[in-house]
Motif scaffolding. Structure first.
Motif, PDB file in Angstrom:
ATOM      1  N   LYS A 157       0.834  -1.201   0.000  1.00 44.60           N
ATOM      2  CA  LYS A 157       0.000   0.000   0.000  1.00 44.60           C
ATOM      3  C   LYS A 157       0.872   1.255   0.000  1.00 44.60           C
ATOM      4  O   LYS A 157       1.901   1.309   0.688  1.00 44.60           O
ATOM      5  CB  LYS A 157      -0.920   0.014   1.222  1.00 44.60           C
ATOM      6  CG  LYS A 157      -1.833  -1.211   1.294  1.00 44.60           C
ATOM      7  CD  LYS A 157      -2.807  -1.134   2.432  1.00 44.60           C
ATOM      8  CE  LYS A 157      -3.715  -2.361   2.468  1.00 44.60           C
ATOM      9  NZ  LYS A 157      -4.763  -2.260   3.503  1.00 44.60           N
ATOM     10  N   THR A 158       0.413   2.236  -0.764  1.00 45.86           N
ATOM     11  CA  THR A 158       1.152   3.501  -0.867  1.00 45.86           C
ATOM     12  C   THR A 158       0.682   4.460   0.228  1.00 45.86           C
ATOM     13  O   THR A 158      -0.528   4.601   0.478  1.00 45.86           O
ATOM     14  CB  THR A 158       0.917   4.147  -2.243  1.00 45.86           C
ATOM     15  OG1 THR A 158       1.281   3.217  -3.254  1.00 45.86           O
ATOM     16  CG2 THR A 158       1.748   5.414  -2.395  1.00 45.86           C
ATOM     17  N   VAL A 159       1.620   5.109   0.878  1.00 47.33           N
ATOM     18  CA  VAL A 159       1.299   6.069   1.941  1.00 47.33           C
ATOM     19  C   VAL A 159       0.857   7.391   1.314  1.00 47.33           C
ATOM     20  O   VAL A 159       1.611   7.995   0.541  1.00 47.33           O
ATOM     21  CB  VAL A 159       2.500   6.304   2.870  1.00 47.33           C
ATOM     22  CG1 VAL A 159       2.153   7.322   3.954  1.00 47.33           C
ATOM     23  CG2 VAL A 159       2.964   4.981   3.491  1.00 47.33           C
ATOM     24  N   VAL A 160      -0.383   7.802   1.615  1.00 42.93           N
ATOM     25  CA  VAL A 160      -0.937   9.059   1.085  1.00 42.93           C
ATOM     26  C   VAL A 160      -1.580   9.850   2.225  1.00 42.93           C
ATOM     27  O   VAL A 160      -1.813   9.308   3.321  1.00 42.93           O
ATOM     28  CB  VAL A 160      -1.997   8.777  -0.015  1.00 42.93           C
ATOM     29  CG1 VAL A 160      -1.358   8.083  -1.217  1.00 42.93           C
ATOM     30  CG2 VAL A 160      -3.145   7.948   0.537  1.00 42.93           C
ATOM     31  N   SER A 195      -3.086   5.739   5.060  1.00 42.33           N
ATOM     32  CA  SER A 195      -2.803   7.099   5.546  1.00 42.33           C
ATOM     33  C   SER A 195      -1.442   7.143   6.217  1.00 42.33           C
ATOM     34  O   SER A 195      -0.925   6.111   6.673  1.00 42.33           O
ATOM     35  CB  SER A 195      -3.884   7.545   6.536  1.00 42.33           C
ATOM     36  OG  SER A 195      -3.774   6.790   7.742  1.00 42.33           O
ATOM     37  N   LEU A 196      -0.887   8.340   6.323  1.00 40.86           N
ATOM     38  CA  LEU A 196       0.428   8.497   6.949  1.00 40.86           C
ATOM     39  C   LEU A 196       0.361   8.124   8.417  1.00 40.86           C
ATOM     40  O   LEU A 196       1.282   7.482   8.948  1.00 40.86           O
ATOM     41  CB  LEU A 196       0.911   9.942   6.791  1.00 40.86           C
ATOM     42  CG  LEU A 196       2.276  10.262   7.407  1.00 40.86           C
ATOM     43  CD1 LEU A 196       3.362   9.366   6.800  1.00 40.86           C
ATOM     44  CD2 LEU A 196       2.620  11.733   7.212  1.00 40.86           C
ATOM     45  N   ASP A 197      -0.736   8.466   9.096  1.00 41.77           N
ATOM     46  CA  ASP A 197      -0.866   8.127  10.526  1.00 41.77           C
ATOM     47  C   ASP A 197      -0.855   6.617  10.728  1.00 41.77           C
ATOM     48  O   ASP A 197      -0.180   6.108  11.628  1.00 41.77           O
ATOM     49  CB  ASP A 197      -2.169   8.721  11.083  1.00 41.77           C
ATOM     50  CG  ASP A 197      -2.111  10.237  11.187  1.00 41.77           C
ATOM     51  OD1 ASP A 197      -0.989  10.786  11.175  1.00 41.77           O
ATOM     52  OD2 ASP A 197      -3.179  10.876  11.266  1.00 41.77           O
ATOM     53  N   ALA A 198      -1.613   5.898   9.855  1.00 40.22           N
ATOM     54  CA  ALA A 198      -1.668   4.440   9.988  1.00 40.22           C
ATOM     55  C   ALA A 198      -0.298   3.823   9.703  1.00 40.22           C
ATOM     56  O   ALA A 198       0.111   2.866  10.363  1.00 40.22           O
ATOM     57  CB  ALA A 198      -2.719   3.873   9.046  1.00 40.22           C
ATOM     58  N   ILE A 205       2.844   1.703  12.307  1.00 42.78           N
ATOM     59  CA  ILE A 205       3.654   0.504  12.030  1.00 42.78           C
ATOM     60  C   ILE A 205       5.130   0.822  12.225  1.00 42.78           C
ATOM     61  O   ILE A 205       5.873   0.075  12.844  1.00 42.78           O
ATOM     62  CB  ILE A 205       3.390  -0.009  10.595  1.00 42.78           C
ATOM     63  CG1 ILE A 205       1.918  -0.409  10.439  1.00 42.78           C
ATOM     64  CG2 ILE A 205       4.300  -1.187  10.263  1.00 42.78           C
ATOM     65  CD1 ILE A 205       1.521  -0.743   9.003  1.00 42.78           C
ATOM     66  N   SER A 206       5.545   1.972  11.652  1.00 45.53           N
ATOM     67  CA  SER A 206       6.946   2.399  11.802  1.00 45.53           C
ATOM     68  C   SER A 206       7.011   3.912  11.644  1.00 45.53           C
ATOM     69  O   SER A 206       6.445   4.461  10.696  1.00 45.53           O
ATOM     70  CB  SER A 206       7.831   1.731  10.759  1.00 45.53           C
ATOM     71  OG  SER A 206       9.131   2.278  10.798  1.00 45.53           O
ATOM     72  N   ALA A 207       7.701   4.536  12.555  1.00 51.60           N
ATOM     73  CA  ALA A 207       7.809   5.997  12.520  1.00 51.60           C
ATOM     74  C   ALA A 207       8.658   6.500  11.365  1.00 51.60           C
ATOM     75  O   ALA A 207       8.691   7.704  11.082  1.00 51.60           O
ATOM     76  CB  ALA A 207       8.404   6.496  13.840  1.00 51.60           C
ATOM     77  N   VAL A 215       1.831  -5.109   4.273  1.00 49.75           N
ATOM     78  CA  VAL A 215       1.051  -5.664   5.378  1.00 49.75           C
ATOM     79  C   VAL A 215       0.738  -7.115   5.053  1.00 49.75           C
ATOM     80  O   VAL A 215       0.199  -7.410   3.977  1.00 49.75           O
ATOM     81  CB  VAL A 215      -0.267  -4.880   5.576  1.00 49.75           C
ATOM     82  CG1 VAL A 215      -1.060  -5.477   6.740  1.00 49.75           C
ATOM     83  CG2 VAL A 215       0.016  -3.402   5.804  1.00 49.75           C
ATOM     84  N   GLU A 216       1.074  -8.026   5.970  1.00 51.51           N
ATOM     85  CA  GLU A 216       0.829  -9.436   5.682  1.00 51.51           C
ATOM     86  C   GLU A 216      -0.657  -9.744   5.674  1.00 51.51           C
ATOM     87  O   GLU A 216      -1.396  -9.372   6.592  1.00 51.51           O
ATOM     88  CB  GLU A 216       1.541 -10.346   6.684  1.00 51.51           C
ATOM     89  CG  GLU A 216       1.385 -11.820   6.320  1.00 51.51           C
ATOM     90  CD  GLU A 216       2.318 -12.743   7.100  1.00 51.51           C
ATOM     91  OE1 GLU A 216       2.246 -13.968   6.862  1.00 51.51           O
ATOM     92  OE2 GLU A 216       3.108 -12.241   7.921  1.00 51.51           O
TER      93      GLU A 216
END
Length: 361
Positions: free
Chosen positions: A62-65, A76-79, A83-85, A95-96
């Motif tokens: 998934k692409t971070v938007v 989303s960037l928050d989600a 997972i990792s800062a 994501v598995e």
């Protein structure tokens, strides 16, 4: 799948020469399609097979938007930062999403892929092996026949010997072992197709190389071959060693070497002549067994005018012109044969008028 499966792939690599790494990559690619097909997924996924344990993992990419529009493809960037800062906008998060029941589907898919790749690899190996043998000869057994071909079993594969490529005077039967010349090897969807010939001049050339050690070793060289399969052939040979008789080497003790080839070619007569860089001598020799009185050559037109004794004219020309025709093929010269009495009626051995008429034929 498990570690035993990985071991099986490693064994396959040793036995068949098929890279286990390439097989695993092919299975991974096939599993992506299998996952989407069986789980109605439009996700962008990656499948990974552990090279040691054989365990399978499916990851949704998934692409971070800033504002996700399609949760199957975006995050989303928050989600992502949960997972990792370290994630930033535009990064890809994996994501598995491995389904519990994916193991059975994976096993079926892996079997299909491995079977297909083994088949492709075997075809590739056979193609490469026989492609390297083009213009060589092979030996095989005729296993079946139809109106167009005799099918020749070469042990590793089957080759085609077209009826048009068989010696006219021979009748091949099921179970016969034949030697044939490989015309060409073609790739097809069903595997390599090997086309054979029993009438190609190359068959005679290769048989000579196999039968005559001096040719195989390069002491005697086959300069040219002219052949009318099943009837008569002419071979021009040259010795690179003044102490070696090229004709004698080919004929062999008591004619045994050449007779072996004659037998293989179903009684085809073979004239062995000595090659010469002097066109007149070469043309005269090529007309053997006829005796030649004189040869006049015209280099620019590649034409040779040959004079023979009257009683040798029919021998020089041969039955239905075969001897003259083969001599022309062998030497690459156009040959006009006249008897002594025919030339005697002309004021010139080879007049301009005769030459022009000959060239127009």
């Amino acid at each position: 799948m498990n570690a035993d499966f990985i071991e099986a792939l490693d064994e396959l690599e040793k036995e068949r020469g098929i890279s286990s790494g390439i097989l695993i990559e092919a299975i991974e690619a096939a599993l992506i399609s299998a996952y989407k097909r069986n789980f109605n997924s439009a996700q962008n996924v990656r499948v990974e097979i552990d090279r040691l344990s054989g365990s399978i993992h499916v990851y949704a990419r998934k692409t971070v938007v800033e504002t996700p529009r399609d949760p199957r493809l975006e995050m989303s960037l928050d989600a992502a930062m949960d997972i990792s800062a370290s994630y930033r906008l535009g990064d890809i998060v994996e994501v598995e999403v491995t389904p519990r029941e994916f193991g059975r589907i994976a096993a079926q898919t892996a079997k299909q892929v491995v079977t297909q790749r083994i088949r492709e690899a075997e075809r590739g190996i056979i193609y490469n092996a026989y492609a390297d043998m083009e213009e060589d000869i092979v030996s095989g057994v005729i296993t079946r026949q139809d109106g167009r071909y005799s099918y020749v079993d070469l042990e590793r594969t089957e080759a085609l010997l077209a009826v048009s490529e068989q010696i006219p005077s021979e009748k091949l039967e099921l179970g016969d072992r034949v030697r044939a010349y490989i015309l060409r090897v073609e790739k097809t969807t069903k595997g390599p197709q090997i086309l054979l010939s029993r009438i190609h001049p190359g068959l005679l050339r290769r048989l000579l190389e196999l039968e005559v050690p001096e040719i195989y070793e390069g002491v005697v060289e086959v300069k040219s071959v002219a052949r009318e399969a099943g009837s008569r052939s002419k071979v021009a040979v040259y010795s690179h060693n003044a102490d070696v008789d090229p004709i004698g080497a080919c004929v062999g003790p008591k004619g045994m070497r050449i007779q072996s080839i004659v037998t293989e070619l179903r009684g085809e007569k073979i004239d062995v002549i000595e090659w010469s860089n002097d066109p007149a001598i070469y043309v005269a020799s090529a007309l053997s067994p006829a005796k030649v009185v004189d040869v006049e050559v015209h280099e620019s037109e590649k034409v040779a005018r040959v004079i023979v004794p009257d009683h040798q004219l029919s021998l020089a020309i041969g039955k239905e012109g075969q001897n003259a025709r083969l001599a022309a093929k062998l030497t690459g010269w156009k040959i006009d044969i006249k008897s002594e009495s025919q030339v005697g009626r002309s004021s010139s051995v080879f007049s301009d008028l005769e030459r022009d008429a000959f060239l127009r034929e």
